[in-house]
Design an enzyme around this catalytic site. Sequence first.
Site, PDB file in Angstrom:
ATOM      1  N   HIS A 130       0.839  -1.202   0.000  1.00 25.87           N
ATOM      2  CA  HIS A 130       0.000   0.000   0.000  1.00 25.87           C
ATOM      3  C   HIS A 130       0.874   1.251   0.000  1.00 25.87           C
ATOM      4  O   HIS A 130       0.613   2.200  -0.755  1.00 25.87           O
ATOM      5  CB  HIS A 130      -0.912  -0.023   1.221  1.00 25.87           C
ATOM      6  CG  HIS A 130      -1.641   1.259   1.473  1.00 25.87           C
ATOM      7  ND1 HIS A 130      -2.960   1.464   1.097  1.00 25.87           N
ATOM      8  CD2 HIS A 130      -1.243   2.423   2.074  1.00 25.87           C
ATOM      9  CE1 HIS A 130      -3.323   2.682   1.452  1.00 25.87           C
ATOM     10  NE2 HIS A 130      -2.299   3.284   2.045  1.00 25.87           N
ATOM     11  N   GLU A 131       1.902   1.272   0.834  1.00 24.09           N
ATOM     12  CA  GLU A 131       2.772   2.446   0.892  1.00 24.09           C
ATOM     13  C   GLU A 131       3.547   2.624  -0.408  1.00 24.09           C
ATOM     14  O   GLU A 131       3.744   3.752  -0.876  1.00 24.09           O
ATOM     15  CB  GLU A 131       3.727   2.338   2.083  1.00 24.09           C
ATOM     16  CG  GLU A 131       3.034   2.254   3.435  1.00 24.09           C
ATOM     17  CD  GLU A 131       2.042   3.386   3.663  1.00 24.09           C
ATOM     18  OE1 GLU A 131       2.238   4.482   3.109  1.00 24.09           O
ATOM     19  OE2 GLU A 131       1.050   3.171   4.386  1.00 24.09           O
ATOM     20  N   HIS A 134       1.486   4.400  -2.943  1.00 26.23           N
ATOM     21  CA  HIS A 134       1.560   5.854  -2.811  1.00 26.23           C
ATOM     22  C   HIS A 134       2.810   6.393  -3.502  1.00 26.23           C
ATOM     23  O   HIS A 134       2.759   7.437  -4.161  1.00 26.23           O
ATOM     24  CB  HIS A 134       1.585   6.248  -1.337  1.00 26.23           C
ATOM     25  CG  HIS A 134       0.248   6.242  -0.667  1.00 26.23           C
ATOM     26  ND1 HIS A 134      -0.848   6.930  -1.173  1.00 26.23           N
ATOM     27  CD2 HIS A 134      -0.180   5.655   0.490  1.00 26.23           C
ATOM     28  CE1 HIS A 134      -1.880   6.755  -0.360  1.00 26.23           C
ATOM     29  NE2 HIS A 134      -1.505   5.987   0.638  1.00 26.23           N
ATOM     30  N   GLU A 200      -6.375   7.116  -0.584  1.00 25.93           N
ATOM     31  CA  GLU A 200      -6.265   5.874   0.182  1.00 25.93           C
ATOM     32  C   GLU A 200      -6.945   4.714  -0.541  1.00 25.93           C
ATOM     33  O   GLU A 200      -6.426   3.596  -0.574  1.00 25.93           O
ATOM     34  CB  GLU A 200      -6.854   6.051   1.581  1.00 25.93           C
ATOM     35  CG  GLU A 200      -6.025   6.927   2.507  1.00 25.93           C
ATOM     36  CD  GLU A 200      -4.601   6.431   2.675  1.00 25.93           C
ATOM     37  OE1 GLU A 200      -4.395   5.207   2.801  1.00 25.93           O
ATOM     38  OE2 GLU A 200      -3.689   7.270   2.665  1.00 25.93           O
TER      39      GLU A 200
END
Length: 336
Positions: A130-131, A134, A200
């Site tokens: 997930h990071e 980003h 998100e």
Amino acid sequence: MNTLRTAMLLAAMTALFMGVGFLIGGSGGMMIALLIAAGTNLFSYWNADKMVLSMNRAVEVDEKNAPEYYAIVQALAKQAGLPMPRTYLIDNPQPNAFATGRNPQNAAVAASTGLLQRLTHEEVAAVMAHELAHVQHRDTLTMTIVATFAGAISMLGNFAFFLGGNRDNNPFGFVGVLAAMIVAPFAAMIVQMAVSRTREYEADRRGAEICGHPLWLASALDKIARGAERIPNPDAERNPAMAHLFIINPLHGERMDNLFSTHPSTDNRIAALQEMAQQMAGGTQAAPRPTPRQAGEQQPSGPWGQAPQAEQPAEPERPKANPWGRNPTGPKGRWS
């Protein structure tokens, strides 16, 4: 598109700075605020990531002092086609993580000791994926600059009370000062929400693609949210403008369904990931609450070649059987 969004956000934050300056000191105050905003823009671009890491007292790690954690990030970065980011560890029992940096070549990811201790190998992988999503979408620059600006605008609004109340060149007097104190931080918060809530969901989707299984991330979000509700994060409490950088709101007692939350509802994010898992599996029935055991029922397409282990009991005080339970050594000694 990300470049345009970043430019629009910088323009919005600059306008807020100038508006507060005008309320404090008229046209002269507005010009001073413009100069401050320009300096803040430049400083944020080059240094905001260092500030965020420093505020969270993050320590850089490598394959020697955090081999499993580092290997997870390394494998996921390769899977995503990204350069290896700098990898940091935050000595904090609250499970959480964030990414920062102005571009993929200068990115950094950070996870807390609480995250590594409380989540399984697969769940940690999903969080770091997930990071990295980003980073890949270049959200890190936008989110880091917004965090820096939001904190600066809040401070400027507070200074307005002391600097602007009795100035002859304040066109609105004390009413203008009150507006600067109340409206500016609120407007900055709105901009933060505009960034975080939409990004998100997209990072969840892309992160699930990188790690190969949406239910890993769904299970991780559930554990992190429950941990964040009852375990405080003092560094985040001291710097609330950073809250939207984390995968889950780190502020203790924050209601995730609140209209003004920096993060979308965790339940909604989990539901979206469950739906994504159904689509990937070609199923039509509603998915149950995710667990790592369920996630392992089919082989993932990501970098992990074996099924994950069974989930531990919900939120154990001390992990019993995960990769971090073998007392790995970090920069400050053993984690467990």
